[in-house]
Design an enzyme around this catalytic site. Structure first.
Site, PDB file in Angstrom:
ATOM      1  N   GLU A   7      -9.711  -9.881  -7.688  1.00 24.47           N
ATOM      2  CA  GLU A   7      -8.659  -8.892  -7.457  1.00 24.47           C
ATOM      3  C   GLU A   7      -7.521  -9.019  -8.477  1.00 24.47           C
ATOM      4  O   GLU A   7      -6.975  -8.017  -8.936  1.00 24.47           O
ATOM      5  CB  GLU A   7      -8.129  -9.026  -6.027  1.00 24.47           C
ATOM      6  CG  GLU A   7      -9.195  -8.642  -5.004  1.00 24.47           C
ATOM      7  CD  GLU A   7      -8.728  -8.758  -3.563  1.00 24.47           C
ATOM      8  OE1 GLU A   7      -7.607  -9.268  -3.329  1.00 24.47           O
ATOM      9  OE2 GLU A   7      -9.482  -8.319  -2.678  1.00 24.47           O
ATOM     10  N   LYS A   9       0.830  -1.205   0.000  1.00 25.56           N
ATOM     11  CA  LYS A   9       0.000   0.000   0.000  1.00 25.56           C
ATOM     12  C   LYS A   9       0.876   1.272   0.000  1.00 25.56           C
ATOM     13  O   LYS A   9       2.101   1.189   0.181  1.00 25.56           O
ATOM     14  CB  LYS A   9      -0.917  -0.041   1.229  1.00 25.56           C
ATOM     15  CG  LYS A   9      -1.887  -1.241   1.214  1.00 25.56           C
ATOM     16  CD  LYS A   9      -2.820  -1.201   2.417  1.00 25.56           C
ATOM     17  CE  LYS A   9      -3.786  -2.375   2.414  1.00 25.56           C
ATOM     18  NZ  LYS A   9      -4.778  -2.282   3.529  1.00 25.56           N
ATOM     19  N   TYR A  66     -12.200  -1.780  -3.663  1.00 26.78           N
ATOM     20  CA  TYR A  66     -12.755  -2.032  -2.331  1.00 26.78           C
ATOM     21  C   TYR A  66     -14.283  -1.930  -2.320  1.00 26.78           C
ATOM     22  O   TYR A  66     -14.870  -1.642  -1.272  1.00 26.78           O
ATOM     23  CB  TYR A  66     -12.157  -1.054  -1.318  1.00 26.78           C
ATOM     24  CG  TYR A  66     -10.790  -1.469  -0.800  1.00 26.78           C
ATOM     25  CD1 TYR A  66     -10.610  -2.690  -0.151  1.00 26.78           C
ATOM     26  CD2 TYR A  66      -9.684  -0.630  -0.935  1.00 26.78           C
ATOM     27  CE1 TYR A  66      -9.363  -3.071   0.346  1.00 26.78           C
ATOM     28  CE2 TYR A  66      -8.432  -1.003  -0.432  1.00 26.78           C
ATOM     29  CZ  TYR A  66      -8.297  -2.225   0.203  1.00 26.78           C
ATOM     30  OH  TYR A  66      -7.070  -2.604   0.702  1.00 26.78           O
ATOM     31  N   ASN A 106      -1.924  -0.064   6.940  1.00 24.66           N
ATOM     32  CA  ASN A 106      -1.369  -1.330   7.431  1.00 24.66           C
ATOM     33  C   ASN A 106      -0.510  -2.045   6.394  1.00 24.66           C
ATOM     34  O   ASN A 106      -0.438  -3.263   6.337  1.00 24.66           O
ATOM     35  CB  ASN A 106      -2.486  -2.229   7.977  1.00 24.66           C
ATOM     36  CG  ASN A 106      -3.520  -2.581   6.928  1.00 24.66           C
ATOM     37  OD1 ASN A 106      -3.392  -2.195   5.775  1.00 24.66           O
ATOM     38  ND2 ASN A 106      -4.528  -3.336   7.321  1.00 24.66           N
ATOM     39  N   HIS A 132      -1.857  -5.628   1.532  1.00 23.72           N
ATOM     40  CA  HIS A 132      -3.157  -6.283   1.311  1.00 23.72           C
ATOM     41  C   HIS A 132      -2.914  -7.686   0.793  1.00 23.72           C
ATOM     42  O   HIS A 132      -1.972  -7.924   0.040  1.00 23.72           O
ATOM     43  CB  HIS A 132      -3.967  -5.497   0.267  1.00 23.72           C
ATOM     44  CG  HIS A 132      -5.159  -6.260  -0.240  1.00 23.72           C
ATOM     45  ND1 HIS A 132      -6.373  -6.245   0.402  1.00 23.72           N
ATOM     46  CD2 HIS A 132      -5.295  -7.118  -1.298  1.00 23.72           C
ATOM     47  CE1 HIS A 132      -7.214  -7.036  -0.246  1.00 23.72           C
ATOM     48  NE2 HIS A 132      -6.588  -7.573  -1.284  1.00 23.72           N
TER      49      HIS A 132
HETATM   50  P1  AMP Z   1      -9.914  -6.172   4.445  1.00 22.05           P
HETATM   51  O1  AMP Z   1     -10.642  -6.401   3.150  1.00 22.05           O
HETATM   52  O2  AMP Z   1     -10.548  -6.824   5.640  1.00 22.05           O
HETATM   53  O3  AMP Z   1      -8.426  -6.380   4.315  1.00 22.05           O
HETATM   54  O4  AMP Z   1     -10.073  -4.620   4.754  1.00 22.05           O
HETATM   55  C1  AMP Z   1      -9.600  -3.728   3.822  1.00 22.05           C
HETATM   56  C2  AMP Z   1      -8.760  -2.699   4.462  1.00 22.05           C
HETATM   57  O5  AMP Z   1      -9.612  -1.752   5.068  1.00 22.05           O
HETATM   58  C3  AMP Z   1      -7.824  -3.119   5.583  1.00 22.05           C
HETATM   59  O6  AMP Z   1      -6.656  -3.734   5.141  1.00 22.05           O
HETATM   60  C4  AMP Z   1      -7.552  -1.778   6.229  1.00 22.05           C
HETATM   61  O7  AMP Z   1      -6.623  -1.017   5.465  1.00 22.05           O
HETATM   62  C5  AMP Z   1      -8.925  -1.129   6.131  1.00 22.05           C
HETATM   63  N1  AMP Z   1      -9.701  -1.325   7.338  1.00 22.05           N
HETATM   64  C6  AMP Z   1     -10.270  -2.470   7.779  1.00 22.05           C
HETATM   65  N2  AMP Z   1     -10.932  -2.267   8.943  1.00 22.05           N
HETATM   66  C7  AMP Z   1     -10.780  -0.958   9.224  1.00 22.05           C
HETATM   67  C8  AMP Z   1     -11.227  -0.111  10.296  1.00 22.05           C
HETATM   68  N3  AMP Z   1     -11.971  -0.586  11.287  1.00 22.05           N
HETATM   69  N4  AMP Z   1     -10.865   1.181  10.248  1.00 22.05           N
HETATM   70  C9  AMP Z   1     -10.124   1.677   9.233  1.00 22.05           C
HETATM   71  N5  AMP Z   1      -9.679   0.937   8.199  1.00 22.05           N
HETATM   72  C10 AMP Z   1      -9.994  -0.361   8.201  1.00 22.05           C
END
Ligand code: AMP
Length: 153
Positions: free
Chosen positions: A141, A24, A64, A127, A130
């Protein structure tokens, strides 16, 4: 297009998989693209396709789309379009789980020691990395960023 159809079902008796990973914008800014790729390669995964792209807000929103209704959708797509990212296809035995294990939990504060997010991430949103969470997600994806001719290994 089914990006799994070109994959041998088994290599040496093991189930091969493809997954999509993204370093990222925070990972690119911290200059740890190589560190992330090194961890993937050390775990036995192959890089089958890779490129650096700057996502527009719309492209981040498309990627997303499943999170459209979540409260963090706006800031997540702003973050993902805040600078270049490195997208890659990784291939190997159990690639999807392997990448997720190496990444660690979404929230770096909850990620296991030695994982990418625990070692480098600043927050649950920024973070670093991905990884696709299931074969169906990986197919979507991978197809979002690469065509079949670009996946070579
Ligand atoms: P995921 O598809 O579960 O990987 O979520 C996509 C991305 O959304 C994560 O890798 C984070 O960068 C972001 N994300 C997930 N949960 C949160 C949250 N509670 N607050 C802010 N960003 C989030």
């Amino acid at each position: 297009m089914d990006f799994f159809s070109s994959l041998p079902k088994k290599e040496n008796g093991r189930k091969m998989e493809r997954t999509l990973s993204i370093v990222k914008p925070d990972g690119v800014r911290k200059n740890i693209v190589g560190e992330v790729v090194k961890r993937f390669e050390k775990s036995g995964l192959r890089v089958s396709a890779v490129k650096m792209v700057s996502l527009t807000r719309k492209e981040a929103e498309g990627f997303y789309a499943v999170h459209r209704a979540r409260p963090f959708f706006g800031s997540l797509t702003e973050f993902m379009s805040s600078g270049p990212v490195v997208v890659m296809v990784l291939t190997g035995d159990g690639a999807i789980k392997k990448v997720r294990d190496l990444m660690g939990a979404t929230d770096p504060g909850k990620a296991d020691p030695g994982t990418i997010r625990r070692d480098f991430a600043d927050s649950i949103e920024s973070n670093i990395v991905h990884g696709s969470d299931a074969p169906e997600t990986a197919a979507f994806e991978i197809g979002y960023f690469f065509n079949a001719l670009e996946i070579v290994n």
